[in-house]
Design a protein around this motif. Structure first.
Motif, PDB file in Angstrom:
ATOM      1  N   ASP A  10       0.989  -1.185  -0.097  1.00 23.47           N
ATOM      2  CA  ASP A  10       0.054   0.067  -0.151  1.00 23.47           C
ATOM      3  C   ASP A  10       0.721   1.380   0.150  1.00 23.47           C
ATOM      4  O   ASP A  10       0.832   2.055   1.229  1.00 23.47           O
ATOM      5  N   TRP A  11       1.333   1.491  -1.048  1.00 19.78           N
ATOM      6  CA  TRP A  11       2.233   2.760  -1.206  1.00 19.78           C
ATOM      7  C   TRP A  11       2.273   3.040  -2.768  1.00 19.78           C
ATOM      8  O   TRP A  11       2.742   2.560  -3.725  1.00 19.78           O
ATOM      9  N   ASP A  13       1.596   6.532  -5.735  1.00 21.02           N
ATOM     10  CA  ASP A  13       2.102   7.514  -6.311  1.00 21.02           C
ATOM     11  C   ASP A  13       1.926   8.725  -5.225  1.00 21.02           C
ATOM     12  O   ASP A  13       2.662   9.534  -5.203  1.00 21.02           O
ATOM     13  N   ASP A  14       0.885   8.828  -4.650  1.00 22.75           N
ATOM     14  CA  ASP A  14       0.356  10.176  -3.836  1.00 22.75           C
ATOM     15  C   ASP A  14       1.083   9.812  -2.608  1.00 22.75           C
ATOM     16  O   ASP A  14       1.376  10.784  -1.866  1.00 22.75           O
ATOM     17  N   ASP A  15       1.422   8.628  -2.108  1.00 21.82           N
ATOM     18  CA  ASP A  15       2.227   8.512  -0.864  1.00 21.82           C
ATOM     19  C   ASP A  15       3.637   9.144  -1.247  1.00 21.82           C
ATOM     20  O   ASP A  15       4.237   9.739  -0.309  1.00 21.82           O
ATOM     21  N   HIS A  16       4.372   8.581  -2.450  1.00 23.36           N
ATOM     22  CA  HIS A  16       5.689   8.959  -2.678  1.00 23.36           C
ATOM     23  C   HIS A  16       5.606  10.460  -2.699  1.00 23.36           C
ATOM     24  O   HIS A  16       6.530  11.260  -2.243  1.00 23.36           O
ATOM     25  N   GLU A  17       4.706  11.336  -3.584  1.00 24.16           N
ATOM     26  CA  GLU A  17       4.552  12.492  -3.438  1.00 24.16           C
ATOM     27  C   GLU A  17       4.434  13.433  -2.126  1.00 24.16           C
ATOM     28  O   GLU A  17       4.812  14.459  -1.802  1.00 24.16           O
ATOM     29  N   LEU A  18       3.626  12.788  -1.393  1.00 21.46           N
ATOM     30  CA  LEU A  18       3.536  13.380  -0.011  1.00 21.46           C
ATOM     31  C   LEU A  18       4.651  13.403   0.761  1.00 21.46           C
ATOM     32  O   LEU A  18       5.161  14.356   1.396  1.00 21.46           O
ATOM     33  N   VAL A  38       9.271  -5.735  -6.360  1.00 19.50           N
ATOM     34  CA  VAL A  38      10.697  -4.978  -6.767  1.00 19.50           C
ATOM     35  C   VAL A  38      10.104  -3.757  -7.116  1.00 19.50           C
ATOM     36  O   VAL A  38      11.084  -2.859  -7.167  1.00 19.50           O
ATOM     37  N   ARG A  39       8.936  -3.361  -7.828  1.00 15.99           N
ATOM     38  CA  ARG A  39       8.680  -1.827  -8.319  1.00 15.99           C
ATOM     39  C   ARG A  39       8.854  -1.008  -7.263  1.00 15.99           C
ATOM     40  O   ARG A  39       9.211   0.099  -7.306  1.00 15.99           O
ATOM     41  N   LEU A  40       8.039  -1.580  -5.897  1.00 15.66           N
ATOM     42  CA  LEU A  40       8.017  -0.580  -4.840  1.00 15.66           C
ATOM     43  C   LEU A  40       9.434  -0.422  -4.179  1.00 15.66           C
ATOM     44  O   LEU A  40      10.172   0.551  -3.614  1.00 15.66           O
ATOM     45  N   VAL A  41      10.322  -1.467  -4.333  1.00 14.42           N
ATOM     46  CA  VAL A  41      11.822  -1.332  -3.630  1.00 14.42           C
ATOM     47  C   VAL A  41      12.433  -0.423  -4.535  1.00 14.42           C
ATOM     48  O   VAL A  41      13.211   0.712  -4.120  1.00 14.42           O
ATOM     49  N   LYS A  42      12.429  -0.202  -5.953  1.00 11.84           N
ATOM     50  CA  LYS A  42      13.052   0.537  -6.802  1.00 11.84           C
ATOM     51  C   LYS A  42      12.484   2.109  -6.316  1.00 11.84           C
ATOM     52  O   LYS A  42      13.376   2.893  -6.431  1.00 11.84           O
ATOM     53  N   ALA A  43      11.390   2.243  -6.135  1.00 10.73           N
ATOM     54  CA  ALA A  43      10.480   3.524  -5.819  1.00 10.73           C
ATOM     55  C   ALA A  43      11.353   3.996  -4.753  1.00 10.73           C
ATOM     56  O   ALA A  43      11.559   5.198  -4.353  1.00 10.73           O
ATOM     57  N   ILE A  44      11.351   3.217  -3.674  1.00 13.04           N
ATOM     58  CA  ILE A  44      12.178   3.673  -2.359  1.00 13.04           C
ATOM     59  C   ILE A  44      13.514   3.990  -2.640  1.00 13.04           C
ATOM     60  O   ILE A  44      14.003   4.950  -1.970  1.00 13.04           O
ATOM     61  N   CYS A 226       1.116   0.878  11.840  1.00 11.86           N
ATOM     62  CA  CYS A 226      -0.358   1.023  11.427  1.00 11.86           C
ATOM     63  C   CYS A 226      -0.661   0.524  10.098  1.00 11.86           C
ATOM     64  O   CYS A 226      -0.279   1.030   9.117  1.00 11.86           O
ATOM     65  N   VAL A 227      -1.686  -0.666  10.244  1.00 12.62           N
ATOM     66  CA  VAL A 227      -2.090  -1.321   9.164  1.00 12.62           C
ATOM     67  C   VAL A 227      -3.793  -1.342   9.153  1.00 12.62           C
ATOM     68  O   VAL A 227      -4.018  -1.897   9.996  1.00 12.62           O
ATOM     69  N   PRO A 228      -4.365  -0.858   8.129  1.00 18.20           N
ATOM     70  CA  PRO A 228      -4.013  -0.223   6.917  1.00 18.20           C
ATOM     71  C   PRO A 228      -3.365   1.330   7.109  1.00 18.20           C
ATOM     72  O   PRO A 228      -3.813   1.784   8.047  1.00 18.20           O
ATOM     73  N   ARG A 229      -2.599   1.682   6.267  1.00 20.90           N
ATOM     74  CA  ARG A 229      -1.955   2.910   6.737  1.00 20.90           C
ATOM     75  C   ARG A 229      -2.563   4.024   5.905  1.00 20.90           C
ATOM     76  O   ARG A 229      -1.999   5.133   5.785  1.00 20.90           O
ATOM     77  N   ARG A 230      -3.497   3.930   5.122  1.00 24.41           N
ATOM     78  CA  ARG A 230      -4.381   4.874   4.459  1.00 24.41           C
ATOM     79  C   ARG A 230      -5.870   4.595   4.928  1.00 24.41           C
ATOM     80  O   ARG A 230      -6.292   3.664   5.081  1.00 24.41           O
ATOM     81  N   LYS A 231      -6.566   5.590   4.889  1.00 26.97           N
ATOM     82  CA  LYS A 231      -7.937   5.632   5.247  1.00 26.97           C
ATOM     83  C   LYS A 231      -8.759   6.972   5.003  1.00 26.97           C
ATOM     84  O   LYS A 231      -7.828   7.636   4.264  1.00 26.97           O
ATOM     85  N   LEU A 232      -9.902   6.748   4.975  1.00 31.73           N
ATOM     86  CA  LEU A 232     -10.860   8.071   4.557  1.00 31.73           C
ATOM     87  C   LEU A 232     -11.323   8.766   5.656  1.00 31.73           C
ATOM     88  O   LEU A 232     -11.756   8.294   6.683  1.00 31.73           O
TER      89      LEU A 232
END
Length: 281
Positions: A10-11, A13-18, A38-44, A226-232
């Motif tokens: 649960d990571w 583009d908006d998490d990355h931008e934040l 691996v996609r997420l690992v590369k983003a980090i 904290c899981v899930p780490r996104r909520k409304l």
């Protein structure tokens, strides 16, 4: 400094931008990124922020040979600090990594971890953590980054590392980490031990885990999972969870759990430590 709890994929583009917009002095990832994603690992890896990370049990790849685990480690390079050290110059913090890919429960190495690191014993794991801490700059605060926290923080279901999914509840922390901290303490007191793995919301009943503990020597233990780490929120806007720590004059001064809006404003905050009684952070 921001701390990202267990991501479990649960990571976005908006998490990355934040995180980029928040521009913390540094960011720590406590593992369980997303089943060897691996996609997420590369983003980090590509974050333009001082970063330290330890992989969790959900990052080991489940391929027995350890090839997926090795691939992630090769991508991350020195960002991954399992059994190692990162002396950050900006911010001036020493980050020591505990045993990578831990699933808690005392001491256990999965076949994937053995495939990459070899058959490390409990004492060898202790020694690796202690040696990394001995190389840490004494003028910098000492942070220990783990996936699972240490044993010794309680055996109740809602303890920071308590097993809550099966009865009876027991202490499900890492024994090697507890032993290592005991040895490190003979020379210096760690400022902060940060970890994840044991989710804040308990599986039995509508209860929450204790996420903060200060021992008698003044070391702070923080569970960031904290899981899930996104909520409304009530208006349907996405909120993002990050734990947050701040140092003042070389000492840990402020610890909280924060929910951020996409515009970087804080929607809510649980303050766990505020030694200088800051009114604005």
């Amino acid at each position: 400094m921001a701390i990202a709890g267990d991501l479990h994929g649960d990571w976005l583009d908006d998490d990355h931008e934040l995180l980029i917009q928040l521009a913390p002095d540094g960011v720590l990832f406590v593992g369980d990124l997303g089943e060897a994603d691996v996609r997420l690992v590369k983003a980090i890896k590509n974050l333009n922020i001082p970063t330290a990370l330890i992989l969790g049990n959900h990052d080991r790849g489940y391929d027995l040979t350890g090839e997926l685990l090795r691939l992630q480690l090769n991508i991350l390079g020195n960002i991954h600090c399992g059994w190692g050290l990162r002396n950050w110059q900006s911010p001036k913090i020493a980050v020591v990594g505990a045993r990578p890919c831990s699933a808690g429960g005392g001491f256990y190495l999965s076949p994937e971890v053995v495939g990459v690191f070899g058959p490390i014993t409990l004492q060898e794991s202790v020694n690796r953590i202690v040696l990394a801490a001995e190389d840490a700059c004494e003028a910098m605060p000492l942070v220990i980054l783990a996936h699972s926290g240490p044993t010794g923080l309680g055996s109740d279901a809602d303890s920071p590392c308590g097993r809550d999914w099966r009865l009876p509840a027991v202490d499900w922390g890492d024994k090697d980490l507890e032993l290592a901290i005991d040895q490190i303490r003979k020379k210096r007191i760690p400022d902060l031990v940060v970890f994840g793995h044991m989710h804040h919301s308990l599986k039995r009943g509508n209860k929450a885990r204790k996420t903060f503990f200060e021992d008698r020597w003044g070391t702070i233990y923080l569970n960031a999972a904290c899981v899930p780490r996104r909520k409304l929120d009530k208006d349907g806007n996405i909120l993002h969870h990050l734990s947050w720590v701040q140092f003042l004059n070389g000492h840990l001064d402020y610890v909280s759990h924060r929910w951020f809006r996409n515009d970087t404003s804080i929607a809510s905050e649980e303050i766990l430590l505020n030694r200088s009684n800051r009114s604005l952070v």
